[in-house]
Scaffold this motif. Structure first.
Motif, short mmCIF file in Angstrom:
data_model
loop_
_atom_site.label_atom_id
_atom_site.label_comp_id
_atom_site.label_asym_id
_atom_site.label_seq_id
_atom_site.Cartn_x
_atom_site.Cartn_y
_atom_site.Cartn_z
N ASP A 98 -3.26 -4.99 3.27
CA ASP A 98 -2.97 -3.82 4.09
C ASP A 98 -3.07 -2.57 3.20
O ASP A 98 -2.22 -2.35 2.33
CB ASP A 98 -1.58 -3.92 4.70
N ARG A 100 -2.53 0.46 3.87
CA ARG A 100 -1.48 1.46 4.08
C ARG A 100 -0.25 1.15 3.24
O ARG A 100 0.41 2.04 2.73
CB ARG A 100 -1.10 1.51 5.57
N SER A 105 -0.21 -9.36 3.36
CA SER A 105 0.64 -10.00 4.36
C SER A 105 -0.08 -11.23 4.92
O SER A 105 -1.31 -11.26 4.97
CB SER A 105 0.97 -9.03 5.50
#
Length: 329
Positions: A98, A100, A105
């Motif tokens: 991810d 951001r 994950s």
């Protein structure tokens, strides 16, 4: 099956659970004509927390059978079409970066479900087939060193075309042994085939099981109650010895290079126990063992090449053993 049913009491009651599981056959028959042995085998597998391999030529409703079972149960279900380019992570899931959060994950794969339909499992190479081994045996998936438990109940219902058909990969012996049952789905009889065509002529759509009237008739509470009742089904020492004698006889058969392992003997004892409970008894008899011997053992033995050339089959070897092993009185 001719189980004794008792509709009184709550869904947790043993008799009510048996009645609910018996109702699965009625629901499935709304979509699938015939194939009662395969339906019974799937119910036995649910009771034993086992997995099922369905084998048959294309077009005999293997996938439809599993989809109808899923629609009849209040369980989460997912389907994976096994293809030559399918990767293990497509089944188990993988770590996704991810941007951001600048962290990885875990994204769950379709194996995180109650009933996994592994469609045409022998169309994919052994590497991807083997991705199911941990899930089937340990009921967990390990990704990046972290074990992740699967939902309960968890059952793999895999379909496969016979290995002599083009574009198939034989399942590894280790994975075959993880299947509790191997059920053969034969071509229908003439009358059953007429019934199939009649249904289609009347508008039956195999892709819309809701329109066919299939509804959930059993759920996790029924399975829990049924499994508890099966665990209380008594097994005499004579029956245990009978199962051992059958499995040991496969190891001594001149037609086989590989006989049934102790895991297979345990599986036969479990399936016979479940079958006894389904037929309304709280004890196991020799006929229960005989009834489940073929689907429980046929995929756990290996024929000698010369025996195959002579037309010997796994089923014929097991039937011969059943005919010769002394039956306890």
């Amino acid at each position: 099956m001719d189980p004794t049913t008792d509709n009184a009491g709550s869904s947790g009651d043993s008799g009510s659970a048996r009645s609910s599981l018996e109702s699965l056959r009625t629901e499935i028959s709304k979509a699938v004509v015939g194939q009662d042995p395969a339906v019974t085998g799937l119910v036995v597998a649910l009771l034993c927390r086992g997995h099922v391999l369905l084998e048959g030529v294309p077009g005999v409703a293997k996938t439809l059978l599993v989809r109808a079972l899923a629609a009849s149960l209040e369980l989460d279900t997912k389907r994976v079409q096994f293809t030559p380019d399918l990767m293990p992570s497509d089944v188990t899931g993988s770590l996704i970066y991810d941007a951001r959060t600048t962290e990885f994950s875990f994204q769950q794969g379709p194996v995180f479900t109650n009933l996994l339909l592994a469609d045409e499992i022998n169309r994919t190479p052994p590497k991807t087939q083997s991705s199911l081994l941990e899930a089937m045996e340990e009921r967990q998936v390990t990704v990046d060193g972290t074990p992740r438990p699967l939902p309960e109940p968890f059952l793999v219902a895999a379909t496969q075309n016979p290995v002599e058909y083009e574009g198939t990969y034989p399942l590894p012996e280790a994975q075959l042994d993880r299947f509790l049952l191997k059920l053969t789905v034969p071509l229908p009889s003439r009358q059953d085939e007429i019934n199939v065509l009649t249904r289609h002529a009347e508008g039956f759509n195999p892709r819309d099981l809701h329109a066919a009237g299939i509804r959930p008739v059993a759920g996790p509470a029924d399975l829990d109650a049924a499994r508890a009742a099966v665990a209380k089904t008594s097994i005499s020492p004579e029956i245990t010895a009978y199962v051992v004698d059958i499995c040991r006889a496969t190891r001594e058969s001149p037609s086989l290079t590989l006989g049934v392992s102790p895991r297979g003997a345990t599986a036969l004892l479990s399936t016979a126990r479940a079958w006894a409970w389904l037929t309304g008894r709280d004890y196991v008899i020799p006929d229960d063992v005989k009834a489940l011997a073929l689907p429980t053992l046929r995929h756990r033995i290996q024929l000698r090449p010369e025996a195959e050339m002579e037309g010997v089959t796994a089923d014929s070897v097991i039937n011969a053993i059943l005919a010769h092993v002394p039956v306890p009185r």
